[in-house]
Design a protein around this motif. Structure first.
Motif, PDB file in Angstrom:
ATOM      1  N   PHE A   1      57.442   9.757 -53.125  1.00 28.41           N
ATOM      2  CA  PHE A   1      58.921   9.874 -52.819  1.00 28.41           C
ATOM      3  C   PHE A   1      59.062   9.968 -51.354  1.00 28.41           C
ATOM      4  CE2 PHE A   1      59.586  11.210 -57.305  1.00 28.41           C
ATOM      5  CZ  PHE A   1      61.077  10.627 -57.304  1.00 28.41           C
ATOM      6  N   LYS A   2      58.184  10.567 -50.573  1.00 31.70           N
ATOM      7  CA  LYS A   2      58.185  10.331 -49.002  1.00 31.70           C
ATOM      8  C   LYS A   2      58.299   9.042 -48.609  1.00 31.70           C
ATOM      9  CE  LYS A   2      56.272  14.962 -47.746  1.00 31.70           C
ATOM     10  NZ  LYS A   2      55.385  15.675 -47.086  1.00 31.70           N
ATOM     11  N   GLN A   3      57.293   7.894 -49.034  1.00 34.02           N
ATOM     12  CA  GLN A   3      57.275   6.748 -48.609  1.00 34.02           C
ATOM     13  C   GLN A   3      58.564   5.915 -49.186  1.00 34.02           C
ATOM     14  OE1 GLN A   3      55.029   5.129 -46.806  1.00 34.02           O
ATOM     15  NE2 GLN A   3      56.469   3.555 -46.809  1.00 34.02           N
ATOM     16  N   ALA A   4      59.322   6.228 -50.131  1.00 30.31           N
ATOM     17  CA  ALA A   4      60.385   5.598 -50.662  1.00 30.31           C
ATOM     18  C   ALA A   4      61.417   6.245 -49.487  1.00 30.31           C
ATOM     19  CB  ALA A   4      61.170   6.207 -51.984  1.00 30.31           C
ATOM     20  N   ASP A   5      61.398   7.513 -49.134  1.00 27.27           N
ATOM     21  CA  ASP A   5      62.178   7.901 -47.830  1.00 27.27           C
ATOM     22  C   ASP A   5      62.289   7.025 -46.722  1.00 27.27           C
ATOM     23  OD1 ASP A   5      63.976   9.837 -49.281  1.00 27.27           O
ATOM     24  OD2 ASP A   5      62.779  11.341 -49.028  1.00 27.27           O
ATOM     25  N   ARG A   6      60.808   6.873 -46.388  1.00 33.08           N
ATOM     26  CA  ARG A   6      60.587   5.996 -45.220  1.00 33.08           C
ATOM     27  C   ARG A   6      61.131   4.611 -45.302  1.00 33.08           C
ATOM     28  NH1 ARG A   6      55.945   9.481 -45.156  1.00 33.08           N
ATOM     29  NH2 ARG A   6      54.946   8.097 -46.352  1.00 33.08           N
ATOM     30  N   ASP A   7      61.095   4.226 -46.462  1.00 33.73           N
ATOM     31  CA  ASP A   7      61.656   2.752 -46.791  1.00 33.73           C
ATOM     32  C   ASP A   7      63.013   2.470 -46.846  1.00 33.73           C
ATOM     33  OD1 ASP A   7      59.088   1.410 -46.555  1.00 33.73           O
ATOM     34  OD2 ASP A   7      58.614   1.704 -48.532  1.00 33.73           O
ATOM     35  N   LYS A   8      63.617   3.782 -46.940  1.00 36.74           N
ATOM     36  CA  LYS A   8      65.097   3.851 -47.077  1.00 36.74           C
ATOM     37  C   LYS A   8      65.564   3.287 -48.357  1.00 36.74           C
ATOM     38  CE  LYS A   8      66.131   3.546 -42.123  1.00 36.74           C
ATOM     39  NZ  LYS A   8      64.766   2.948 -41.841  1.00 36.74           N
ATOM     40  N   ALA A   9      64.658   3.660 -49.467  1.00 34.84           N
ATOM     41  CA  ALA A   9      65.076   3.025 -50.830  1.00 34.84           C
ATOM     42  C   ALA A   9      66.462   3.625 -51.249  1.00 34.84           C
ATOM     43  CB  ALA A   9      63.909   3.484 -51.942  1.00 34.84           C
ATOM     44  N   LYS A  10      67.401   2.792 -51.866  1.00 33.47           N
ATOM     45  CA  LYS A  10      68.580   3.361 -52.465  1.00 33.47           C
ATOM     46  C   LYS A  10      68.137   3.935 -53.719  1.00 33.47           C
ATOM     47  CE  LYS A  10      70.608  -0.653 -50.281  1.00 33.47           C
ATOM     48  NZ  LYS A  10      71.187  -2.094 -50.427  1.00 33.47           N
ATOM     49  N   PHE A  11      67.216   3.325 -54.455  1.00 30.98           N
ATOM     50  CA  PHE A  11      67.204   3.942 -55.941  1.00 30.98           C
ATOM     51  C   PHE A  11      65.378   4.019 -56.018  1.00 30.98           C
ATOM     52  CE2 PHE A  11      71.159   2.137 -56.384  1.00 30.98           C
ATOM     53  CZ  PHE A  11      71.769   2.946 -57.166  1.00 30.98           C
TER      54      PHE A  11
ATOM     55  N   LEU B   1      70.750  -2.631 -32.234  1.00 27.56           N
ATOM     56  CA  LEU B   1      70.674  -3.642 -33.229  1.00 27.56           C
ATOM     57  C   LEU B   1      69.945  -2.816 -34.399  1.00 27.56           C
ATOM     58  CD1 LEU B   1      69.831  -7.056 -31.521  1.00 27.56           C
ATOM     59  CD2 LEU B   1      72.126  -5.837 -32.252  1.00 27.56           C
ATOM     60  N   ASN B   2      69.891  -1.611 -34.450  1.00 25.13           N
ATOM     61  CA  ASN B   2      69.194  -0.850 -35.379  1.00 25.13           C
ATOM     62  C   ASN B   2      69.814  -0.930 -36.770  1.00 25.13           C
ATOM     63  OD1 ASN B   2      67.094  -0.134 -33.604  1.00 25.13           O
ATOM     64  ND2 ASN B   2      67.940   2.101 -32.978  1.00 25.13           N
ATOM     65  N   SER B   3      69.114  -1.565 -37.799  1.00 20.34           N
ATOM     66  CA  SER B   3      69.552  -1.485 -39.139  1.00 20.34           C
ATOM     67  C   SER B   3      68.534  -2.061 -39.880  1.00 20.34           C
ATOM     68  CB  SER B   3      70.882  -2.545 -39.193  1.00 20.34           C
ATOM     69  OG  SER B   3      70.635  -3.948 -39.002  1.00 20.34           O
ATOM     70  N   ASP B   4      67.469  -1.367 -39.805  1.00 19.00           N
ATOM     71  CA  ASP B   4      66.141  -1.627 -40.537  1.00 19.00           C
ATOM     72  C   ASP B   4      66.320  -1.666 -41.993  1.00 19.00           C
ATOM     73  OD1 ASP B   4      63.510  -2.396 -41.034  1.00 19.00           O
ATOM     74  OD2 ASP B   4      62.858  -0.466 -40.363  1.00 19.00           O
ATOM     75  N   PRO B   5      66.231  -2.931 -42.579  1.00 17.21           N
ATOM     76  CA  PRO B   5      66.715  -3.296 -43.876  1.00 17.21           C
ATOM     77  C   PRO B   5      66.069  -2.049 -44.882  1.00 17.21           C
ATOM     78  CG  PRO B   5      65.244  -4.918 -43.187  1.00 17.21           C
ATOM     79  CD  PRO B   5      65.723  -4.096 -42.137  1.00 17.21           C
ATOM     80  N   ALA B   6      66.953  -1.499 -45.689  1.00 17.56           N
ATOM     81  CA  ALA B   6      66.352  -0.559 -46.946  1.00 17.56           C
ATOM     82  C   ALA B   6      66.168  -1.312 -48.064  1.00 17.56           C
ATOM     83  CB  ALA B   6      67.774   0.368 -47.103  1.00 17.56           C
ATOM     84  N   LEU B   7      65.063  -0.689 -48.765  1.00 17.64           N
ATOM     85  CA  LEU B   7      64.601  -1.476 -49.885  1.00 17.64           C
ATOM     86  C   LEU B   7      65.700  -0.993 -51.228  1.00 17.64           C
ATOM     87  CD1 LEU B   7      60.992  -0.437 -50.434  1.00 17.64           C
ATOM     88  CD2 LEU B   7      62.012  -2.664 -49.890  1.00 17.64           C
ATOM     89  N   ASP B   8      66.029  -1.811 -52.005  1.00 19.05           N
ATOM     90  CA  ASP B   8      66.997  -1.681 -53.308  1.00 19.05           C
ATOM     91  C   ASP B   8      66.216  -0.623 -54.106  1.00 19.05           C
ATOM     92  OD1 ASP B   8      68.982  -3.501 -52.361  1.00 19.05           O
ATOM     93  OD2 ASP B   8      67.598  -4.970 -53.349  1.00 19.05           O
ATOM     94  N   GLY B   9      64.916  -0.843 -54.218  1.00 19.73           N
ATOM     95  CA  GLY B   9      64.193   0.199 -55.092  1.00 19.73           C
ATOM     96  C   GLY B   9      63.019   0.400 -54.854  1.00 19.73           C
ATOM     97  N   PHE B  10      62.407   1.718 -55.203  1.00 23.74           N
ATOM     98  CA  PHE B  10      60.843   2.133 -54.996  1.00 23.74           C
ATOM     99  C   PHE B  10      60.266   2.648 -56.457  1.00 23.74           C
ATOM    100  CE2 PHE B  10      57.156   4.240 -53.735  1.00 23.74           C
ATOM    101  CZ  PHE B  10      56.625   3.668 -52.606  1.00 23.74           C
ATOM    102  N   VAL B  11      59.369   2.088 -56.828  1.00 24.74           N
ATOM    103  CA  VAL B  11      58.913   2.358 -58.148  1.00 24.74           C
ATOM    104  C   VAL B  11      57.710   3.432 -57.935  1.00 24.74           C
ATOM    105  CG1 VAL B  11      57.769   1.442 -60.385  1.00 24.74           C
ATOM    106  CG2 VAL B  11      59.433   0.150 -58.995  1.00 24.74           C
ATOM    107  N   VAL B  12      57.729   4.488 -58.480  1.00 27.97           N
ATOM    108  CA  VAL B  12      56.900   5.662 -58.415  1.00 27.97           C
ATOM    109  C   VAL B  12      56.149   5.895 -59.840  1.00 27.97           C
ATOM    110  CG1 VAL B  12      56.733   8.135 -58.347  1.00 27.97           C
ATOM    111  CG2 VAL B  12      58.214   7.173 -56.797  1.00 27.97           C
ATOM    112  N   ALA B  13      55.018   5.907 -59.896  1.00 25.40           N
ATOM    113  CA  ALA B  13      54.122   5.713 -60.990  1.00 25.40           C
ATOM    114  C   ALA B  13      53.461   7.298 -61.166  1.00 25.40           C
ATOM    115  CB  ALA B  13      53.029   4.704 -61.145  1.00 25.40           C
ATOM    116  N   ILE B  14      53.540   7.962 -62.070  1.00 30.76           N
ATOM    117  CA  ILE B  14      52.676   9.007 -62.616  1.00 30.76           C
ATOM    118  C   ILE B  14      52.018   8.835 -63.747  1.00 30.76           C
ATOM    119  CG2 ILE B  14      53.147  11.511 -63.348  1.00 30.76           C
ATOM    120  CD1 ILE B  14      56.039  11.281 -62.479  1.00 30.76           C
TER     121      ILE B  14
END
Length: 419
Positions: free
Chosen positions: A369-379, A321-334
């Motif tokens: 960016f690594k956290q965005a990857d872990r959250d499976k962010a699409k954008f 049942l592995n389909s951990d929901p992905a985030l639509d977006g992750f906001v990176v602040a610089i």
């Protein structure tokens, strides 16, 4: 360190979504069959289970969590769901509702004090359905079909439906007398529980775990031989409907179930668990239970199944049942100024129905960016000083690596269109 009580467990975030998928499947299938949810308290009067479940059962005699409240009232954490559903049906006069039968379901924790093992805990979760107000054999078949559909929808294939009939009161009395005559001469060889049950409810002897290998068990009178014409006709109609539905089953005259309120149709669904065949769920008809709990004579039928055992069966069959929901977006602040802007943009995305998040522990850009990857962010939406000046964000598509500058005011519509 304070630890979790024995026989209980934590469902961690990485597993919780599996439970959510199972519960969502249960609700969706119940909607298809027109069953409505009914929620009852986690604790009830102890007398409810003594009368509803039966004072000769292992549940009532050995497994209930009972206590007195400050008013001296005897209360029990619910060990099963049917008695509570029927109590609510009677107390709220659902038998007077023009919508009959009342087709109800529940999902929630139950509590039994027993030796913890795989698929059997002191707190466990049951999904159950109850149909109250119909003596039509077709609703027996419907309840069985609902249970089979639920398991099949989740992908289980190693399923076996087992059927029996306990007959009407006349048939049960004839069978009861035969059981007493069969066991009485040698009852001293059986456990104390069976000796107490001989006169009260000899059918419970057939369900005894301690004496299941005693030679008299194999030669005990079968309920099938004591069914009167009306009971036999009812059972034949149930089987005929299942045949027409294409639902395979096996007959098992030793299937008695563990609760006192069953009569007529009883059933279990077996499945694979840890390399062995085990009972995944059980149910049956209980035409006398509503009146036993103070309501009018009302037929009923239902089932209950363990979510924990279902998870084990899914694991054995290799169904993920592995389909951990992905985030639509992750906001990176610089930069500090961008940090001030991101909560506003993030909130705007969420209010528009998008799933989105940001960093909250001061990670560098690479870490974000690594956290965005872990959250499976699409954008990934990148904001820095230059983007703030232009009132645009750089939006990176994580699937193909492409990126585009998008005005802050258009960001929500852009992401919704892309997603």
């Amino acid at each position: 360190m304070i630890q979790i009580p024995r026989g209980t467990y934590d469902v961690l975030p990485e597993d919780a979504f599996k439970w959510q998928k199972i519960e969502a499947a249960a609700r969706e299938i119940c909607a298809r069959f027109n069953y409505k949810e009914l929620r009852t308290p986690l604790f009830e009067s102890t007398a409810l289970f003594q009368r509803g479940v039966g004072d000769t059962t292992d549940i009532v005699q050995k497994e209930m969590y009972s206590f007195k409240d400050r008013g001296g009232r005897e209360l029990t954490l619910r060990p099963e769901g049917t008695a509570s559903i029927v109590r609510a049906y009677v107390e709220n006069k659902l038998y007077g509702d023009p919508n009959q039968p009342q087709k109800l379901y529940y999902i929630g924790p139950m509590f039994r004090y027993e030796r913890p093992q795989a698929g059997r805990n002191r707190q466990f979760t049951q999904f159950g359905c109850e149909a109250l107000g119909s003596a039509d054999p077709s609703i027996d078949a419907e309840v069985i079909s609902l249970a089979m559909t639920f398991y099949q929808t989740l992908g289980l294939k190693k399923l076996k439906l087992v059927l029996n009939s306990l007959g009407d009161p006349e048939s049960r009395k004839a069978h009861r007398d035969a059981l007493i005559a069969h066991f009485k001469p040698s009852i001293g060889e059986f456990c104390d529980d069976c000796q107490q049950r001989l006169e009260k409810n000899p059918l419970r002897i057939l369900d005894c775990k301690a004496d299941h290998n005693h030679p008299l068990m194999a030669t005990a009178p079968s309920i099938i031989d004591y069914l009167n014409d009306a009971s036999r006709d009812y059972f034949n109609k149930v089987k005929a409907i299942l045949d027409e539905m294409g639902i395979d089953y096996e007959l098992d005259p030793t299937l008695v179930r563990g609760l006192d309120y069953y009569n007529h149709t009883t059933f279990e669904i077996m499945g694979a668990s840890q390399g062995a065949i085990t009972t995944l769920m059980g149910g049956g008809r209980y035409n006398g239970l509503v009146s036993e709990l103070g309501g009018p004579e009302t037929p009923g039928i239902g089932f209950a199944l363990s979510i924990e055992r279902l998870l084990l069966a899914l694991e054995v069959e290799g169904i993920s049942l592995n389909s951990d929901p992905a985030l639509d977006g992750f906001v990176v602040a610089i930069g500090e100024a961008a940090e001030q802007k991101t909560p506003v943009l993030l909130n705007r995305l969420r209010l528009a129905g998008l799933t989105a998040d940001k960093d909250y522990i001061g990670r560098k850009v690479k870490g974000q960016f690594k956290q965005a990857d872990r959250d499976k962010a699409k954008f990934v939406v990148v904001i820095g000083d230059e983007e703030l000046e232009q009132e645009k964000a750089v939006v990176k598509n994580m699937a193909d690596g492409s990126q585009e500058a998008v005005a802050f005011k258009d960001l929500t519509d852009y992401l919704k269109e892309k997603i």
